[in-house]
Motif scaffolding. Structure first.
Motif, short mmCIF file in Angstrom:
data_model
loop_
_atom_site.label_atom_id
_atom_site.label_comp_id
_atom_site.label_asym_id
_atom_site.label_seq_id
_atom_site.Cartn_x
_atom_site.Cartn_y
_atom_site.Cartn_z
N TYR A 84 -5.79 -5.85 7.16
CA TYR A 84 -5.25 -4.93 6.14
C TYR A 84 -3.86 -5.37 5.69
O TYR A 84 -3.00 -5.71 6.51
CB TYR A 84 -5.18 -3.51 6.71
N TRP B 29 -0.64 -3.94 3.98
CA TRP B 29 0.03 -2.71 3.55
C TRP B 29 0.62 -2.90 2.16
O TRP B 29 1.06 -3.99 1.79
CB TRP B 29 1.13 -2.33 4.54
N TRP B 30 0.61 -1.84 1.38
CA TRP B 30 1.08 -1.89 0.00
C TRP B 30 2.50 -2.45 -0.08
O TRP B 30 2.79 -3.30 -0.91
CB TRP B 30 1.00 -0.49 -0.63
N GLN C 82 2.52 -6.20 0.32
CA GLN C 82 2.11 -6.91 -0.89
C GLN C 82 3.24 -6.89 -1.92
O GLN C 82 3.53 -7.89 -2.56
CB GLN C 82 0.85 -6.30 -1.49
N GLY D 147 -2.54 -9.89 5.51
CA GLY D 147 -2.18 -8.85 6.45
C GLY D 147 -1.64 -9.46 7.73
O GLY D 147 -1.96 -10.60 8.07
N ASN E 189 -6.69 -0.77 0.37
CA ASN E 189 -6.90 -2.15 -0.09
C ASN E 189 -8.19 -2.18 -0.88
O ASN E 189 -9.17 -1.51 -0.51
CB ASN E 189 -7.04 -3.12 1.07
N ARG E 190 -8.20 -2.96 -1.95
CA ARG E 190 -9.40 -3.21 -2.75
C ARG E 190 -9.75 -4.68 -2.61
O ARG E 190 -8.88 -5.52 -2.73
CB ARG E 190 -9.14 -2.92 -4.22
N ALA F 102 -3.31 -1.86 -2.65
CA ALA F 102 -3.09 -3.30 -2.72
C ALA F 102 -4.39 -3.91 -3.24
O ALA F 102 -5.44 -3.77 -2.62
CB ALA F 102 -2.72 -3.87 -1.36
N ASN F 103 -4.31 -4.58 -4.37
CA ASN F 103 -5.49 -5.21 -4.97
C ASN F 103 -5.63 -6.61 -4.38
O ASN F 103 -4.77 -7.46 -4.57
CB ASN F 103 -5.34 -5.27 -6.48
N ARG F 104 -6.72 -6.84 -3.68
CA ARG F 104 -6.95 -8.13 -3.03
C ARG F 104 -8.25 -8.75 -3.55
O ARG F 104 -8.96 -9.43 -2.82
CB ARG F 104 -6.99 -7.94 -1.52
#
Length: 145
Positions: free
Chosen positions: A16, A18-19, A22, A29, A92-93, A141-143
């Motif tokens: 993960y 974290w916003w 990012q 992560g 997270n996306r 957070a766009n991943r």
């Protein structure tokens, strides 16, 4: 190795991001952790977009953005005995399965999911997350890239 189909309520092991990490420029992560799938969406190109929220041992500063996981739920998922919180104020996306999906420690053959959250708990988390989104107190957070 067989991957589970991502479904809302499924708890997976994921790296993960974290916003705020990012936002500070990190792309990876720092820790693999259990995360709950809250939304899936099949895209036109047959990819599956997945949204996950993290489970953490760190007691959150903002108690309105997280809820403590009951020990019974942690035991059901096979998680440790330490107190944990599930954070629903950020997510997270990513495109499933993505490079940040991790196998459970010691699983052979590799498994990637702990199990499902109880439906009543998942429904409460979903409602609280929706309230955070509507109040514009939600970050993701766009991943997907």
């Amino acid at each position: 190795m067989s991957l589970p189909r991502p479904e809302p309520g499924l708890v997976i092991r994921y790296s993960y991001l974290w916003w705020q990490e990012q936002r500070a420029g990190r792309e990876e992560g720092t820790k693999d952790r259990p995360c709950a799938v809250v939304l899936t969406s099949e895209q036109r190109d047959e990819d599956i977009l997945v949204v996950v929220i993290p489970i953490t041992h760190a007691e959150p500063r903002d108690k309105t953005g997280a809820t403590e996981l009951p020990p019974r739920v942690k035991a059901h998922l096979g998680l440790d005995d330490e107190r944990s919180w599930i954070v629903f104020s950020e997510a997270n996306r990513f495109i499933w399965p993505g490079p940040d999906l991790r196998p459970l420690p010691g699983s052979a053959p590799p498994e990637f999911a702990y199990g499902f959250l109880p439906p009543k708990l998942f429904a409460v988390l979903k409602q609280r997350m929706i309230a955070k989104i509507r109040a514009r107190h939600f970050k993701a957070a766009n991943r997907t890239e």
